[in-house]
Motif scaffolding. Structure first.
Motif, PDB file in Angstrom:
ATOM      1  N   ASN A 378       5.884  13.056  14.116  1.00  0.00           N
ATOM      2  CA  ASN A 378       5.333  11.782  14.567  1.00  0.00           C
ATOM      3  C   ASN A 378       6.240  10.630  14.128  1.00  0.00           C
ATOM      4  N   PHE A 379       6.569   9.750  15.071  1.00  0.00           N
ATOM      5  CA  PHE A 379       7.431   8.620  14.723  1.00  0.00           C
ATOM      6  C   PHE A 379       6.711   7.272  14.823  1.00  0.00           C
ATOM      7  N   SER A 380       5.441   7.259  15.240  1.00  0.00           N
ATOM      8  CA  SER A 380       4.768   5.967  15.440  1.00  0.00           C
ATOM      9  C   SER A 380       4.206   5.386  14.146  1.00  0.00           C
ATOM     10  N   HIS A 381       3.761   6.240  13.229  1.00  0.00           N
ATOM     11  CA  HIS A 381       3.079   5.738  12.045  1.00  0.00           C
ATOM     12  C   HIS A 381       4.002   5.351  10.899  1.00  0.00           C
ATOM     13  N   PRO A 382       4.950   6.219  10.517  1.00  0.00           N
ATOM     14  CA  PRO A 382       5.766   5.839   9.362  1.00  0.00           C
ATOM     15  C   PRO A 382       6.599   4.597   9.660  1.00  0.00           C
ATOM     16  N   GLY A 383       6.613   3.649   8.735  1.00  0.00           N
ATOM     17  CA  GLY A 383       7.513   2.508   8.860  1.00  0.00           C
ATOM     18  C   GLY A 383       8.954   2.997   8.756  1.00  0.00           C
ATOM     19  N   ARG A 384       9.901   2.090   8.970  1.00  0.00           N
ATOM     20  CA  ARG A 384      11.293   2.564   9.043  1.00  0.00           C
ATOM     21  C   ARG A 384      11.775   3.184   7.736  1.00  0.00           C
ATOM     22  N   ASP A 385      11.420   2.594   6.594  1.00  0.00           N
ATOM     23  CA  ASP A 385      11.844   3.150   5.312  1.00  0.00           C
ATOM     24  C   ASP A 385      11.222   4.524   5.080  1.00  0.00           C
ATOM     25  N   GLU A 386       9.943   4.607   5.418  1.00  0.00           N
ATOM     26  CA  GLU A 386       9.219   5.861   5.232  1.00  0.00           C
ATOM     27  C   GLU A 386       9.802   6.937   6.150  1.00  0.00           C
ATOM     28  N   LEU A 387      10.162   6.504   7.337  1.00  0.00           N
ATOM     29  CA  LEU A 387      10.737   7.432   8.297  1.00  0.00           C
ATOM     30  C   LEU A 387      12.067   7.980   7.772  1.00  0.00           C
ATOM     31  N   LEU A 388      12.863   7.087   7.233  1.00  0.00           N
ATOM     32  CA  LEU A 388      14.162   7.476   6.678  1.00  0.00           C
ATOM     33  C   LEU A 388      13.963   8.467   5.527  1.00  0.00           C
ATOM     34  N   LEU A 389      13.076   8.116   4.605  1.00  0.00           N
ATOM     35  CA  LEU A 389      12.829   8.984   3.465  1.00  0.00           C
ATOM     36  C   LEU A 389      12.249  10.322   3.913  1.00  0.00           C
ATOM     37  N   GLY A 390      11.251  10.257   4.803  1.00  0.00           N
ATOM     38  CA  GLY A 390      10.609  11.480   5.284  1.00  0.00           C
ATOM     39  C   GLY A 390      11.614  12.406   5.959  1.00  0.00           C
ATOM     40  N   MET A 391      12.488  11.840   6.776  1.00  0.00           N
ATOM     41  CA  MET A 391      13.463  12.680   7.478  1.00  0.00           C
ATOM     42  C   MET A 391      14.531  13.203   6.529  1.00  0.00           C
ATOM     43  N   ASN A 392      14.843  12.455   5.474  1.00  0.00           N
ATOM     44  CA  ASN A 392      15.749  12.987   4.443  1.00  0.00           C
ATOM     45  C   ASN A 392      15.161  14.251   3.821  1.00  0.00           C
ATOM     46  N   LEU A 393      13.879  14.157   3.480  1.00  0.00           N
ATOM     47  CA  LEU A 393      13.216  15.309   2.860  1.00  0.00           C
ATOM     48  C   LEU A 393      13.133  16.480   3.845  1.00  0.00           C
ATOM     49  N   MET A 394      12.843  16.152   5.111  1.00  0.00           N
ATOM     50  CA  MET A 394      12.805  17.205   6.142  1.00  0.00           C
ATOM     51  C   MET A 394      14.176  17.883   6.255  1.00  0.00           C
ATOM     52  N   SER A 395      15.235  17.077   6.271  1.00  0.00           N
ATOM     53  CA  SER A 395      16.584  17.639   6.395  1.00  0.00           C
ATOM     54  C   SER A 395      16.895  18.574   5.227  1.00  0.00           C
ATOM     55  N   GLU A 396      16.515  18.137   4.040  1.00  0.00           N
ATOM     56  CA  GLU A 396      16.699  18.996   2.860  1.00  0.00           C
ATOM     57  C   GLU A 396      15.955  20.319   3.023  1.00  0.00           C
ATOM     58  N   ALA A 397      14.706  20.196   3.477  1.00  0.00           N
ATOM     59  CA  ALA A 397      13.872  21.398   3.603  1.00  0.00           C
ATOM     60  C   ALA A 397      14.479  22.372   4.607  1.00  0.00           C
ATOM     61  N   VAL A 398      15.011  21.835   5.705  1.00  0.00           N
ATOM     62  CA  VAL A 398      15.626  22.705   6.718  1.00  0.00           C
ATOM     63  C   VAL A 398      16.924  23.293   6.181  1.00  0.00           C
ATOM     64  N   SER A 399      17.724  22.438   5.537  1.00  0.00           N
ATOM     65  CA  SER A 399      19.037  22.875   5.048  1.00  0.00           C
ATOM     66  C   SER A 399      18.938  24.080   4.121  1.00  0.00           C
ATOM     67  N   GLU A 400      17.927  24.061   3.283  1.00  0.00           N
ATOM     68  CA  GLU A 400      17.822  25.163   2.335  1.00  0.00           C
ATOM     69  C   GLU A 400      17.708  26.511   3.027  1.00  0.00           C
ATOM     70  N   PHE A 401      17.103  26.490   4.228  1.00  0.00           N
ATOM     71  CA  PHE A 401      16.996  27.750   4.967  1.00  0.00           C
ATOM     72  C   PHE A 401      18.282  28.061   5.715  1.00  0.00           C
ATOM     73  N   THR A 402      18.832  27.025   6.376  1.00  0.00           N
ATOM     74  CA  THR A 402      20.018  27.279   7.193  1.00  0.00           C
ATOM     75  C   THR A 402      21.205  27.613   6.289  1.00  0.00           C
ATOM     76  N   ALA A 403      21.298  26.983   5.101  1.00  0.00           N
ATOM     77  CA  ALA A 403      22.388  27.296   4.176  1.00  0.00           C
ATOM     78  C   ALA A 403      22.307  28.744   3.712  1.00  0.00           C
ATOM     79  N   ARG A 404      21.061  29.198   3.514  1.00  0.00           N
ATOM     80  CA  ARG A 404      20.841  30.544   2.996  1.00  0.00           C
ATOM     81  C   ARG A 404      21.272  31.622   3.991  1.00  0.00           C
ATOM     82  N   SER A 405      21.015  31.343   5.270  1.00  0.00           N
ATOM     83  CA  SER A 405      21.212  32.414   6.263  1.00  0.00           C
ATOM     84  C   SER A 405      22.667  32.516   6.687  1.00  0.00           C
TER      85      SER A 405
END
Lengths: 405, 405
Positions: A378-405
Motif C-alpha cells: 500500500n502506498f496511500s497511507h504511509p507518508g513519504r518518510d515512512e514509505l522510505l523507511l518501510g521500503m528500506n526494511l522490505m528491501s532488507e527482508a527480501v535481500s536476505e533471501f535472494t542473497a542466500r539463494s
C-alpha cells in the motif's frame, strides 16, 4: 463450556488478516498491508463544523433512521454524483451501507446459497473472498491480463460452471491495480448479460485515478453505466466515501435495480437496522452545504497518491527487487509485486515483521494457489518518510533471501 | 434479468415490518409501532460539543479503526459501566457493534447452522426472530409467565430438542415487558449451564427500570452476572447505547468469553470491517470527559417514560379496551396488550392505519400462532399529546370491531 461454532465460522477464525492487524498494532511496525487513506488529508475543520451544525440543528439527527439510509444523501448520490459518471439511477435505487464491504456482504447473503458458483478476478479483493467463503460459495477465479478479465476464459467458465454472480472491480482492481480497457468492459458485460450472470461491480477505488484527463468517465465507464439498463439490469454498483472523504464515517453504497436494493435493504434491517444516520447527515452537510468540493478534494488526493506511488516505484528499482515484477497502476492504493522465484510471501512476512514492516501476502487475494509468490504493497497511507523507511526494511527482508539463494 | 435470490432471502421479503415503516413514513401517521426513544431528551449540546472536539483533536478519529471497536470505550464499558452491574469482564471481552441487533446477527452467523434448534421466549423480539430465520434456525418458543420462563417447560424442551442457544431478555422482554424474578433467573441459568446451552442475554432495555430502588443490580442481576464464569461462560451479554444515549450513534456491544468475542469480531470484520469509530470516540468523550452523567440521564428518561406509561395505562381504561388485558411493566418501552376475543391484530392494523395510527401486530413477536390476538404499543417515543391522540384513534379502531360483534 466448549463453544460449538457454526460450520463456516471456521473460515473466519483461520484468517491471517487478523494476525497481521494484531502484529501491526503492537507498536512500531510500519504497515504497507492495509487499505488506509492518508489521514493528514482529511478535511477535519469542515467535518468538525458539519458535525456540530448537524447535531445542533435537529434532534432527528440522533434518532433511528431508515434501513435504506438518509434520503437526502441518497438523492445527492443519485443526482449530483453518480449521474456525472453516467450512472443513471433514482434515489430509491441507492442503499447506504456501513462501507462498501457491507454492501458486498449483504448482496452475498440475499443472493448466494451454499454451493452456488461465483466468479472473481484473480487476484481479487480479500473482502470479496471472506464474504463469499462465509456464504459457502464455490469461488471460481477467472484469468485476466493488463486489460482486464480474459473474455474467452470468462465465457468458458460461465458455460462450464453456470455461476450466479461475478464480483469485479474494473477500475483499479484490489490488489492488482488493473484498469480494464473499454473493449474488455464491453466484452465482459456482454458475456454476463447474455447468460444472466449478475455483476457486482465495486468502484470504491475508481475515483483514485491519478492521470485522468477526461472527467466524464467516457473512456472508462463503469459496467453499470455501459449497460444503462434501469430496472432489471445485470449490474449492482458499489462505492464508498471511505477512500475519498473519511473511513470512520463508514458510509458506502449499493446502487441498482429497485428490486435488488429492496431485498438488500430488508437484509440490512435484519443485520443492524441501519448505519449511522448521524454520519450520513454529516456527509450530506459537508457535500451540500459547506465549502467542501469533493471533486477538488479527490484531485488533491490523486496528486499526493501519485507522488507516493512514484516514490515507491523508485524504491523498487533497488537491487533487492531485481527479480521482482509489477505493473505500474494508474490509480488505486496498491502495487502488486511478484517475488523472486522460490521466495514465499508467508515466509517473507515473518522476516519483514522481525524488521518492523508488514505487507499483505498474496494468498489473501487469491482463491487458488497462485498468490504465494505475490505481495500487496500500500502506498496511500504511509507518508513519504515512512514509505522510505518501510521500503528500506522490505528491501532488507527480501535481500536476505535472494542473497542466500 | 430475473433475480435469483438465495433461499432464505424470502424470509426477509415477506416482512410486514417493512410495510408498516413505509406506511408510517407517509406523513401524518402516529406510530406506536417502533422502538424509538424520545428525541427531545437527547443530550444535544453535549453531543455537538463532543463531536466537534473529537474531530478537531485527532485525524485518527476519522481513520479506519479495529473490528473490535475503539479501545477506550471498550475499557470504559468494562471498568466503569458493566462492573457496576456485577458484570466482570476484561476490555478485550467486549465487541462494539452497530447497535444490539448486529450483535444478535453476528452471534447467529458464527454459532448457528441451518437446522440448529434455538429457544426463544414467547413472545420475543422481532429482531431475534428475523436474524434466526435468516440463519435457518429451527425456532422453539418456551412458555413463560409474569416471573419469566417456566423452568419445567425449558428443561423439557432442552431435553427434547437439544438446542444450541437460548435467546432471552430477562429485564423487560421485548415486547412483553416482563422482568424475570431472581428465582427464575437462577433456574434458567442452571438449566442452560447443566446442558451446555449458550444464553444470548439482551439487556438493551435493562436500564429503563422505572421504579428501581436498588442501583447495585443485586435484585435483578443479569444472567451473565449470576453465572460470573469469566472465560468459557454460558452467557453472551448484549447491550446498547441506543435506548440510553442516542440510536444514531449506532453503538451496541456484546460482552463475553474472549473466544466467543474473538470469533464474532472476525465475523464483524468480514461483515463491515468495523462500526464507526468516530461515533465510538464521540460517545467516549461524552461519557468520560464531558459533564454528561449517564446514570443521571437514565434516571431522567425513567421519570419521563414512567409518566408516559401511566398515561397510556389510563387511556387503556376506556370502554373500547374492556375485554383487553395486559400486565403493567416496571420498565422498558412497550405494553403488550391482548385483543378482545375474535379480533385479529392484522385486521385491526388495517383499520388503525386508515385512522392514522400504527402499532406492532403480535405475530411479528411470536414463532408460533399465538401472536394474532396481541398488539405491542410503544409509550417511550410519542410525546404526551401524541400519545393521547394516538390512543384515541386506537380506541376508535378497536371500538368499531367490538361494537359490531
Amino acid at each position: 463450556m466448549k463453544y460449538d461454532f457454526s460450520a463456516r465460522a471456521h473460515t473466519l477464525m483461520s484468517s491471517p488478516l487478523l494476525s497481521i492487524r494484531t502484529q501491526t498494532r503492537r507498536g512500531s511496525v510500519i504497515s504497507l498491508a492495509e487499505e488506509l487513506p492518508a489521514e493528514e488529508l482529511f478535511p477535519l475543520p469542515l467535518l468538525a463544523e458539519a458535525a456540530s451544525t448537524v447535531i445542533s440543528a435537529d434532534a432527528q439527527a440522533l434518532q433511528y433512521g431508515d434501513p435504506e439510509g438518509y434520503g437526502p444523501l441518497r438523492e445527492w448520490l443519485a443526482d449530483d454524483w453518480l449521474k456525472g459518471k453516467g450512472v443513471h439511477i433514482p434515489g430509491d435505487g441507492v442503499l447506504l451501507t456501513t462501507g462498501s464491504q457491507q454492501a458486498v456482504d449483504l448482496l452475498s447473503r440475499v443472493y448466494i446459497d451454499p454451493g452456488d458458483r461465483v466468479l472473481v478476478e484473480n487476484p481479487t479483493s480479500p473482502g470479496f473472498l471472506q464474504a463469499l467463503r462465509m456464504q459457502g460459495a464455490v469461488i471460481i477465479p477467472v484469468q485476466g491480463d493488463r486489460e482486464g478479465l480474459l473474455p474467452e476464459d470468462l465465457r468458458e467458465k460461465i458455460v462450464r460452471h453456470r455461476p450466479k454472480v461475478l464480483f469485479a472491480a474494473p477500475s483499479f482492481t484490489n490488489p492488482s491495480g488493473i484498469l480494464w480497457s473499454l473493449k474488455r468492459r464491453k466484452e465482459v458485460l456482454e458475456a454476463c448479460v447474455s447468460h444472466d450472470v449478475l455483476i457486482v461491480e465495486d468502484d470504491s477505488y475508481g475515483d483514485l485515478h491519478f492521470k485522468r484527463q477526461d472527467r466524464s468517465g467516457s473512456k472508462y465507464p463503469s459496467l453499470y453505466a455501459l449497460e444503462d439498463a434501469g430496472e432489471d439490469g445485470h449490474v449492482l454498483y458499489i462505492g464508498s466515501f471511505s477512500k475519498t472523504v473519511a473511513p470512520a464515517l463508514r458510509t458506502g453504497w449499493a446502487a441498482g435495480s429497485r428490486e435488488l436494493i429492496g431485498v438488500m435493504a430488508a437484509a440490512k434491517g435484519m443485520a443492524d437496522w441501519q448505519s449511522s444516520s448521524l454520519n450520513q447527515r454529516l456527509l450530506y452537510h459537508l457535500l451540500h452545504a459547506s465549502p467542501f468540493n469533493l471533486r477538488e478534494h479527490i484531485a488533491l488526493l490523486n496528486r499526493e497518491y501519485g507522488t507516493r506511488l512514484k516514490l515507491m516505484a523508485e524504491l523498487l528499482k533497488r537491487a533487492a527487487w531485481k527479480d521482482s515484477t509489477y505493473d505500474l497502476p494508474a490509480g488505486g492504493m496498491f502495487l502488486w509485486v511478484s517475488l523472486p522465484e522460490g521466495l514465499d510471501a508467508g515466509i517473507l512476512l515473518k522476516n519483514a515483521l522481525r524488521k518492523g514492516v508488514v505487507f499483505l501476502p498474496g494468498p489473501l487475494c487469491t482463491a487458488d494457489d497462485s498468490g504465494s509468490r505475490y505481495i500487496r504493497l500500500n502506498f496511500s497511507h504511509p507518508g513519504r518518510d515512512e514509505l522510505l523507511l518501510g521500503m528500506n526494511l522490505m528491501s532488507e527482508a527480501v535481500s536476505e533471501f535472494t542473497a542466500r539463494s
